[in-house]
Design an enzyme around this catalytic site. Structure first.
Site, PDB file in Angstrom:
ATOM      1  N   HIS A 152      39.450  57.714  -8.023  1.00 17.51           N
ATOM      2  CA  HIS A 152      38.673  57.139  -9.115  1.00 17.51           C
ATOM      3  C   HIS A 152      38.804  57.939 -10.403  1.00 17.51           C
ATOM      4  CE1 HIS A 152      36.072  54.084 -10.507  1.00 17.51           C
ATOM      5  NE2 HIS A 152      35.330  53.936  -9.423  1.00 17.51           N
TER       6      HIS A 152
ATOM      7  N   ASP B 203      40.385  52.780 -11.991  1.00 15.55           N
ATOM      8  CA  ASP B 203      39.067  52.147 -11.989  1.00 15.55           C
ATOM      9  C   ASP B 203      38.996  51.080 -10.901  1.00 15.55           C
ATOM     10  OD1 ASP B 203      38.076  53.658 -14.116  1.00 15.55           O
ATOM     11  OD2 ASP B 203      38.895  52.278 -15.612  1.00 15.55           O
TER      12      ASP B 203
END
Length: 388
Positions: free
Chosen positions: A361, A365
């Protein structure tokens, strides 16, 4: 003629290796081409053959020690041949900085004196980064004050709780060495560094199952193909995070995990997006066979930009695969199972597989991660998108 046996360069990126095991003892006769020593790089472990016939007169780097590429490891010569010149004239061991004057042995926990350059082995520097150790605070116990991997790990352990000690008499003791150790280090690094998240999607692979009857290709080959095509649409998943830079790779090289008795290897299918399912399937089969026979080279295991792993072959429904550093994503395959689903208002039985995408992450995204997964799903479910 007397000859030094030096640390080989097993791959283009290799700068240092570890002597795992000497397959001959000092004084043993050795024939040219005969396995002499087992060497471990950061990618693989390989047996190195003797460059000439002779007697193993002297081992210069013992098992368990590290050395830079081209460092002399041993001397092969005739039984009566003079090897003093090779012994006295050989380069210093890897990473050693000779002190200008004699000094007291390094004391564990005491860093180098201010202003004095500290000798650090490349592996020790890498492990220090992984463990978050300030290398300047580590005292070297190697020759000439060299900071070794062992020194870094000992320093790091000082700030950790003492491990629980179990009596080995009631347990089988398996040394954490070789491939098993490399796997432990890499998955630990991934867990410490990546902000990993896993998202799952179900895929109706009934059409793929029908195609497999004619093609003979594996489910893994179809998923690897679909992933390679989807990476063209979502290149951010074909990237790596190096220090403060995100490197989005132009070429797509898919690593395919292969399970062996001693652990997991990830051979690489290069330029996978330029190949059809049949070509990918053929390469996977060849790589798997070479892996089982111990014939993979370090280059076969280097350079992947994205990884596919199939635990469904062992009956797993779904799982959370660990990212293969320095990549930013990995796609896991669950088993293919006959599953009741609703189609046009009716309940029918279809062949369904869960695909599990773990991604970092810090780089990826949620939206592009899920969109990528849907792109893979679409290619596997719609026969018009699949190759002939």
């Amino acid at each position: 003629m007397a000859q030094q046996v030096c640390m080989p360069r097993l791959s283009q990126t290799m700068t240092q290796g570890r002597v795992v095991e000497w397959l001959k003892r000092e004084g043993d006769a050795v024939k040219k081409g005969e396995p002499l020593v087992s060497i471990e790089s950061d990618k693989a472990e390989m047996e190195v053959e003797a460059p000439q016939s002779g007697i193993l007169r002297r081992v210069l780097v013992p098992a368990g020690e590290e050395a830079n590429v081209d460092t002399p490891l041993a001397i092969l010569a005739g039984a009566e041949e003079n090897i003093e010149e090779l012994l006295t004239g050989r380069p210093q061991a890897a990473g050693v900085t000779a002190p200008p004057t004699p000094r007291e042995p390094a004391v564990p926990g005491v860093p180098a004196a201010p202003g004095r350059r500290q000798a650090i082995s490349p592996v020790a520097r890498r492990v220090a980064r992984e463990l978050g150790v300030e290398i300047s605070q580590v005292a070297g116990t190697g020759a000439g004050g060299l900071v070794t991997e062992k020194d870094v790990r000992a320093f790091a352990s000082q700030g950790m709780a003492a491990p629980v000690v179990e009596a080995p008499e009631d347990a089988q003791v398996i040394p954490l060495t070789g491939l098993r150790r490399r796997i432990a280090e890499r998955v630990s690094l991934s867990r410490r560094t990546a902000a990993d998240v896993t998202t799952v999607v179900d895929v109706d692979v009934s059409e793929v199952a029908a195609l497999r009857k004619e093609s003979g290709s594996s489910y893994t080959a179809y998923v690897a193909w679909a992933a390679a095509q989807a990476l063209r649409e979502f290149p951010i998943l074909n990237a790596s995070l190096v220090e403060e830079r995100i490197l989005v790779k132009r070429d797509i090289h898919i690593g395919v995990a292969v399970a062996l008795d001693q652990g997991l290897l990830v051979p690489v299918i290069r330029f996978a997006d330029r190949k059809d399912v049949e070509g990918i399937s053929r390469e996977i089969d060849e790589m798997a066979a070479r892996a089982r026979d111990g014939q993979l080279t370090p280059d076969d295991l280097t350079g992947s930009t994205f990884t596919v792993t199939n635990s469904g072959a062992f009956g797993s429904l779904l799982f959370t695969p660990i990212i293969n550093q320095p990549e930013v994503a990995i796609l896991g395959m669950g088993k293919v199972a006959d599953t009741p689903v609703v189609r046009d208002g009716a309940i029918v039985v279809r062949k369904v597989m869960y695909l599990c995408l773990s991604y970092d992450h810090r780089v990826v995204d949620g939206a592009p991660a899920v969109q990528f997964l849907q792109a893979v799903k679409r290619r596997l479910e719609q026969p018009g998108i699949l190759p002939p």
